[in-house]
Design a protein around this motif. Structure first.
Motif, PDB file in Angstrom:
ATOM      1  N   MET A   1     -11.111  41.636  -9.564  1.00 51.66           N
ATOM      2  CA  MET A   1     -10.756  41.106 -10.877  1.00 51.66           C
ATOM      3  C   MET A   1     -10.891  42.196 -11.941  1.00 51.66           C
ATOM      4  SD  MET A   1     -12.009  37.390 -11.991  1.00 51.66           S
ATOM      5  CE  MET A   1     -11.777  36.876 -10.299  1.00 51.66           C
ATOM      6  N   ASN A   2     -10.019  42.189 -12.908  1.00 47.21           N
ATOM      7  CA  ASN A   2     -10.048  43.218 -13.943  1.00 47.21           C
ATOM      8  C   ASN A   2     -11.234  43.005 -14.885  1.00 47.21           C
ATOM      9  OD1 ASN A   2      -7.675  44.317 -12.988  1.00 47.21           O
ATOM     10  ND2 ASN A   2      -6.428  42.932 -14.220  1.00 47.21           N
ATOM     11  N   THR A   3     -11.653  44.059 -15.521  1.00 47.51           N
ATOM     12  CA  THR A   3     -12.736  43.935 -16.493  1.00 47.51           C
ATOM     13  C   THR A   3     -12.159  43.631 -17.862  1.00 47.51           C
ATOM     14  OG1 THR A   3     -12.695  46.267 -17.031  1.00 47.51           O
ATOM     15  CG2 THR A   3     -14.130  45.610 -15.227  1.00 47.51           C
ATOM     16  N   ILE A   4     -13.051  43.395 -18.795  1.00 45.61           N
ATOM     17  CA  ILE A   4     -12.627  43.032 -20.147  1.00 45.61           C
ATOM     18  C   ILE A   4     -11.807  44.151 -20.787  1.00 45.61           C
ATOM     19  CG2 ILE A   4     -14.672  43.914 -21.342  1.00 45.61           C
ATOM     20  CD1 ILE A   4     -14.651  41.276 -22.930  1.00 45.61           C
ATOM     21  N   ALA A   5     -12.070  45.392 -20.362  1.00 44.38           N
ATOM     22  CA  ALA A   5     -11.335  46.513 -20.958  1.00 44.38           C
ATOM     23  C   ALA A   5      -9.880  46.509 -20.507  1.00 44.38           C
ATOM     24  CB  ALA A   5     -12.007  47.824 -20.569  1.00 44.38           C
ATOM     25  N   GLU A   6      -9.594  45.936 -19.353  1.00 47.86           N
ATOM     26  CA  GLU A   6      -8.255  46.019 -18.786  1.00 47.86           C
ATOM     27  C   GLU A   6      -7.375  44.838 -19.137  1.00 47.86           C
ATOM     28  OE1 GLU A   6      -9.923  46.456 -14.984  1.00 47.86           O
ATOM     29  OE2 GLU A   6      -9.469  48.580 -14.837  1.00 47.86           O
ATOM     30  N   ARG A   7      -7.957  43.752 -19.509  1.00 43.45           N
ATOM     31  CA  ARG A   7      -7.143  42.637 -19.978  1.00 43.45           C
ATOM     32  C   ARG A   7      -7.940  41.869 -21.007  1.00 43.45           C
ATOM     33  NH1 ARG A   7      -7.250  37.696 -15.669  1.00 43.45           N
ATOM     34  NH2 ARG A   7      -9.452  37.792 -15.190  1.00 43.45           N
ATOM     35  N   SER A   8      -7.226  41.143 -21.809  1.00 41.96           N
ATOM     36  CA  SER A   8      -7.876  40.418 -22.896  1.00 41.96           C
ATOM     37  C   SER A   8      -8.436  39.100 -22.380  1.00 41.96           C
ATOM     38  CB  SER A   8      -6.842  40.166 -23.994  1.00 41.96           C
ATOM     39  OG  SER A   8      -7.402  39.380 -24.997  1.00 41.96           O
ATOM     40  N   LEU A   9      -9.745  38.982 -22.385  1.00 39.92           N
ATOM     41  CA  LEU A   9     -10.378  37.765 -21.877  1.00 39.92           C
ATOM     42  C   LEU A   9     -10.820  36.881 -23.034  1.00 39.92           C
ATOM     43  CD1 LEU A   9     -12.553  39.193 -18.954  1.00 39.92           C
ATOM     44  CD2 LEU A   9     -10.366  38.002 -18.819  1.00 39.92           C
ATOM     45  N   ASN A  10     -10.573  35.596 -22.879  1.00 37.44           N
ATOM     46  CA  ASN A  10     -10.999  34.631 -23.894  1.00 37.44           C
ATOM     47  C   ASN A  10     -12.511  34.690 -24.089  1.00 37.44           C
ATOM     48  OD1 ASN A  10      -8.377  33.682 -24.030  1.00 37.44           O
ATOM     49  ND2 ASN A  10      -8.750  31.933 -22.666  1.00 37.44           N
ATOM     50  N   GLN A  11     -12.924  34.533 -25.331  1.00 35.84           N
ATOM     51  CA  GLN A  11     -14.349  34.441 -25.630  1.00 35.84           C
ATOM     52  C   GLN A  11     -14.598  33.171 -26.443  1.00 35.84           C
ATOM     53  OE1 GLN A  11     -16.661  36.839 -24.533  1.00 35.84           O
ATOM     54  NE2 GLN A  11     -14.871  37.594 -23.407  1.00 35.84           N
ATOM     55  N   PRO A  12     -15.758  32.560 -26.256  1.00 34.58           N
ATOM     56  CA  PRO A  12     -16.098  31.434 -27.135  1.00 34.58           C
ATOM     57  C   PRO A  12     -16.182  31.931 -28.589  1.00 34.58           C
ATOM     58  CG  PRO A  12     -17.625  31.588 -25.272  1.00 34.58           C
ATOM     59  CD  PRO A  12     -16.810  32.848 -25.278  1.00 34.58           C
ATOM     60  N   LEU A  13     -15.755  31.097 -29.500  1.00 30.17           N
ATOM     61  CA  LEU A  13     -15.842  31.440 -30.919  1.00 30.17           C
ATOM     62  C   LEU A  13     -17.313  31.556 -31.305  1.00 30.17           C
ATOM     63  CD1 LEU A  13     -14.194  31.785 -33.570  1.00 30.17           C
ATOM     64  CD2 LEU A  13     -14.376  29.299 -33.862  1.00 30.17           C
TER      65      LEU A  13
ATOM     66  N   ALA B   1     -22.660  36.752 -17.195  1.00 31.77           N
ATOM     67  CA  ALA B   1     -21.783  36.981 -18.347  1.00 31.77           C
ATOM     68  C   ALA B   1     -20.374  36.532 -17.951  1.00 31.77           C
ATOM     69  CB  ALA B   1     -21.804  38.451 -18.740  1.00 31.77           C
ATOM     70  N   PRO B   2     -20.194  35.221 -17.792  1.00 30.70           N
ATOM     71  CA  PRO B   2     -18.937  34.744 -17.174  1.00 30.70           C
ATOM     72  C   PRO B   2     -17.683  35.162 -17.932  1.00 30.70           C
ATOM     73  CG  PRO B   2     -20.162  32.928 -18.192  1.00 30.70           C
ATOM     74  CD  PRO B   2     -21.081  34.118 -18.174  1.00 30.70           C
ATOM     75  N   PHE B   3     -17.781  35.281 -19.264  1.00 28.49           N
ATOM     76  CA  PHE B   3     -16.576  35.592 -20.030  1.00 28.49           C
ATOM     77  C   PHE B   3     -16.239  37.077 -20.013  1.00 28.49           C
ATOM     78  CE2 PHE B   3     -18.657  31.813 -21.791  1.00 28.49           C
ATOM     79  CZ  PHE B   3     -17.681  30.874 -21.479  1.00 28.49           C
ATOM     80  N   SER B   4     -17.102  37.869 -19.385  1.00 28.06           N
ATOM     81  CA  SER B   4     -16.788  39.285 -19.193  1.00 28.06           C
ATOM     82  C   SER B   4     -16.007  39.518 -17.909  1.00 28.06           C
ATOM     83  CB  SER B   4     -18.081  40.114 -19.148  1.00 28.06           C
ATOM     84  OG  SER B   4     -18.790  39.969 -20.355  1.00 28.06           O
ATOM     85  N   HIS B   5     -15.912  38.491 -17.065  1.00 26.68           N
ATOM     86  CA  HIS B   5     -15.302  38.678 -15.750  1.00 26.68           C
ATOM     87  C   HIS B   5     -14.182  37.690 -15.425  1.00 26.68           C
ATOM     88  CE1 HIS B   5     -18.533  41.465 -14.895  1.00 26.68           C
ATOM     89  NE2 HIS B   5     -19.404  40.545 -15.257  1.00 26.68           N
TER      90      HIS B   5
END
Ligand code: MN
Ligand code: MN
Length: 320
Positions: free
Chosen positions: A1-13, A82-86
């Protein structure tokens, strides 16, 4: 799976971007979207209570869980997850059930989850009464084959019929066995207790190969050793986690429909969900939160936290 640097991952507000009591009422204030396309995991609500046998109100469960989830922050300080990082995660809203027809609703749910699974997303469900797990398992088994099951509940939910009906919130795991959806000797029922109709009420599952861990065997101790045993016995089989909030003692979680005393603590609930780390989890649900009986909101708050903890133990949540 790509990291946060490689694709834009949703984050909680975050709470510094918008007050926690404001903003869109999605799970964890995540972005919402209409389908599971492009997601690794999704939160989805099933606002139903037409399968309940006593107090109703779980149709309001998804909304209340979403509202109470507004305090949840992205990092798990206890486990380091850190689920939203992956993973790409979003709230895909609610299944449009037919509130006038339980049997049609069951088929609507199976179809909806077939679509989610076709997208490759792992569904985490905000219930809703426990009837919903049967149609979800039909979709899960259609994709993965029969699955192992960790079922946390005060009740076995293995009745043949309720008031003559095959579909109800006390029958889902009998139906699941009949349909061949489960690996019977990898089914674990934890927290069962209360009064029954006959001394052998919990034996139907045992006779199918289930392992039953009554609440009394959980009292006064950590459940981490139990979970280590369960992990060893499940191995790498696909697993579904179904968490009925009434497994917890009503001192912690009064906001539910069929209340039994002498239940699990919230700490034990955390140990169970965190103890699923390392398993091949293919879905999970948190059911039976009934907001009309939850004046403090704490039952829904616990539900929101346990759903977040489920997200944290998905196989993709720690991949790099
Ligand atoms: Mn149940
Ligand atoms: Mn129950």
């Amino acid at each position: 799976m790509n990291t946060i640097a490689e694709r834009s991952l949703n984050q909680p507000l975050g709470g510094n971007q918008m007050p926690r009591f404001a903003g869109d009422a999605t799970m964890m204030r995540l972005p919402g979207q209409e389908s599971a396309e492009g997601l690794d995991a999704c939160f989805v609500g099933i606002p139903m209570d037409i399968g309940t046998s006593n107090r109703a109100g779980t149709r309001f469960g998804p909304r209340a869980i979403r509202a109470e989830s507004s305090m949840l922050r992205p990092f798990n300080m206890a486990t380091g997850a850190a689920p939203f990082s992956h993973m790409q995660v979003a709230d895909i809203g609610d299944v449009a059930i037919n509130t006038f027809d339980l049997k049609k609703t069951v088929d609507i749910i199976t179809r909806a989850y077939g679509g989610i699974l076709d997208c490759g997303a792992v569904p985490l469900t905000l219930g809703g009464d426990h009837t919903l797990t049967y149609p979800v398992l039909r979709a899960i088994a259609a994709k993965h084959g029969p699955v192992a099951l960790i079922h946390v509940d005060a009740h076995a939910d293995t009745n043949d019929v309720m008031f003559g009906e095959k579909i109800a919130h006390g029958t889902p795991f009998r139906r699941a066995v009949e349909d061949g959806l489960l690996i019977n000797n990898k089914v674990f029922q934890i927290g069962l207790r209360g009064t029954g109709y006959a001394p052998d009420d919990f034996d139907w599952g045992r006779n199918q190969g289930f392992s039953v861990v009554p609440a009394e065997e959980c009292w006064h101790k950590s459940l981490s050793p139990l979970m280590a045993d369960i992990r060893a016995r499940i191995g790498d089989a696909p697993v579904y986690l179904t968490y009925d909030i009434d497994s917890l003692d009503p001192a912690f979680a009064p906001g539910t429909g069929t209340v039994e005393i002498g239940g699990l603590t919230t700490i034990q609930g955390l140990e169970i969900v965190r103890g699923c780390a390392g398993l091949n989890l293919v879905g999970g649900d948190l059911v039976e939160v009934s907001p009309p009986y939850d004046p403090s909101g704490n039952t829904a708050l616990i539900g929101a936290n346990l759903l977040y903890e489920m997200l944290c133990v998905l196989p993709g949540a720690s991949s790099q």
